[in-house]
Design a protein around this motif. Structure first.
Motif, short mmCIF file in Angstrom:
data_model
loop_
_atom_site.label_atom_id
_atom_site.label_comp_id
_atom_site.label_asym_id
_atom_site.label_seq_id
_atom_site.Cartn_x
_atom_site.Cartn_y
_atom_site.Cartn_z
N SER A 105 -0.23 -14.41 -6.88
CA SER A 105 -0.51 -12.98 -7.02
C SER A 105 -0.94 -12.68 -8.44
N ARG A 106 -1.51 -11.51 -8.62
CA ARG A 106 -1.87 -11.02 -9.94
C ARG A 106 -1.55 -9.54 -10.01
N SER A 107 -1.15 -9.07 -11.18
CA SER A 107 -0.97 -7.64 -11.40
C SER A 107 -2.30 -7.04 -11.81
N SER A 166 1.00 -5.36 -7.77
CA SER A 166 0.86 -6.80 -7.57
C SER A 166 -0.05 -7.05 -6.37
N SER A 191 -1.49 -9.64 -3.89
CA SER A 191 -1.09 -10.96 -3.38
C SER A 191 -2.27 -11.62 -2.68
#
Length: 421
Positions: free
Chosen positions: A244-246, A228, A230
């Motif tokens: 956030s993004r994975s 993840s 952030s």
């Protein structure tokens, strides 16, 4: 194989048939829609049943269940990891079994799509960078390696259905950047890895693959990187993530030269259980860089503590990190690294030391004595029994500490052959 739902399948009696393992694909097309799938199971068969819904940007909040056809429910799950559901089920008897899925709020529609993967468990390794690195300032979002310098981060390995040591590898690094990766020890989830950029490395970046495998060649492991990243943290709110993004790759860049370098002075003796060590860290400064440098160990071996870090004062070149080991610290040589952060002309910059060896050992000797007393103005002997655990060269000094006020004694010496003093 893929199985596509065939309506009507709102009841177990009309469930869509499939052969496990398979992926079950469908849509909860109307409000209150429930989809059922049926398969023949064998006694002792173990299945992982995992919903992919919200992670595919479907609005579904799945509720998953498995039951014996014509019998009672075996297991159910709502939220296993976020809104998507997961069940691991051991089939109790030969027979037909039904898997069902419904939205938790009984919602439905054309976009309420789902995929249920029914698979046999197999060794898997999920690789990530731990979220705590964001708060520690150790480069969770991206690795920034100054040319001619180093940067370390922590890599986390989450094992499923296997154990033992793991070895990571990274491909596709920017030109001039190399990486040193110690094995991830059995029973551990974190390991420090160290990136180094050559002095002539040109500024460049890359998104790299991080994979891991068991050091046991007989254990085949599926590995994937998923962490993840952030982008926005809540201000003054203990690092709560707002956005956030994975991501499935790690960003690594070679950057401009840093105004200082850092190194650990390699310890010449081990850190013993129940003991302490003064770990010296040295800064190599550019002539015009005088600022203070905050230094810490971002990771400690199990059973080892190093506090919250120390500072190399402005204009100075050394600091000592107090390190201690508890009585159960694993007897092993570990790789440790120190990170240092200072403020240069362009703002804060972080660099790392080399990977140094820290050996945890049993105490060389054990010293025991019985209580003694002495009258004021007189002397007495205190008999100490020496139990040697490990051979050691030369002499060791033995000091009695914690004496009452105005009580004194001498420092004594022992060798590996001493039995008492």
């Amino acid at each position: 194989d893929n199985a596509l739902e065939a309506e009507p399948n709102d009841e177990p009696a009309t469930a869509t048939p499939f052969t496990a393992p398979a992926a079950l694909n469908g849509v909860l097309g109307t409000v209150g829609d429930v989809d059922h799938f049926v398969f023949s199971g064998k006694k002792g068969q173990v299945l992982d049943i995992r919903v992919h819904g919200r992670k595919l940007r479907s609005p579904i909040d799945s509720v998953l269940a498995i039951a014996k056809k014509g019998g009672g429910r075996l297991a159910g799950n709502d939220d296993s990891n976020g809104p998507d559901s997961y069940i691991r089920q051991t089939i109790p008897d030969d027979g037909e079994y039904v898997i069902s899925i419904v939205d938790q709020l009984k919602k439905g529609g054309a976009d309420y799509v789902y995929r249920i993967e029914v698979s046999n468990p197999e060794p898997q390794l999920t690789v990530s960078t731990p979220a705590e690195q964001i708060m520690l300032g150790t480069g969770a979002m991206a690795v920034s390696v100054p040319k001619g310098g180093r940067q370390a981060i922590l890599i986390q390995g989450s094992r499923t259905d296997f154990g033992g040591d793991v070895q990571f590898s990274i491909d596709g690094l920017p030109p001039g950047v190399e990486v040193e990766i110690p094995p991830l020890a059995a029973g551990q989830a974190l390991v420090p890895i160290l990136f180094t950029a050559k002095p002539d490395a040109a500024p460049a970046g890359a998104l790299v693959e991080v994979v891991g495998k068991s050091v046991d060649p007989n254990v085949k492991v599926k590995s994937h990187f998923n962490t993840s990243t952030s982008f926005v943290l809540a201000p003054n709110n203990n690092g709560i993530v707002m956005w956030s993004r994975s991501v499935d790759r790690l960003a690594v860049a070679a950057t401009e030269e840093a105004p200082f370098a850092l190194e650990i002075v390699q310890p010449k003796v081990p850190l013993v259980r129940g003991g302490q060590m003064a770990l010296k860290v040295r800064a190599i400064r550019k002539p015009d860089f005088k600022a203070a440098i905050a230094v810490l160990l971002p990771w400690n071996p199990p059973g080892v503590g190093s506090g919250g870090g120390v500072s190399i004062p402005e204009g100075q070149d050394e600091a000592v990190i107090p390190v201690n080991a508890d009585g159960g610290a694993e007897l092993k040589t570990w790789k440790i690294v120190a990170n240092g952060t200072g403020t240069g002309p362009g703002g804060p910059v972080m660099v790392s030391s080399q990977l140094a060896d820290l050996t945890i050992a049993a105490p060389y000797v054990g010293l025991t004595f019985q209580n003694a007393s002495v009258e004021q103005g007189k002397e007495t002997d205190l008999a100490v029994t020496v139990a040697k655990n490990v051979d050691f060269p030369g002499e060791a000094t033995v000091t009695l500490i914690g004496l009452p006020n105005k009580a004194t004694t001498d420092v004594h010496k022992i060798t590996k052959d001493s039995t008492d003093l």
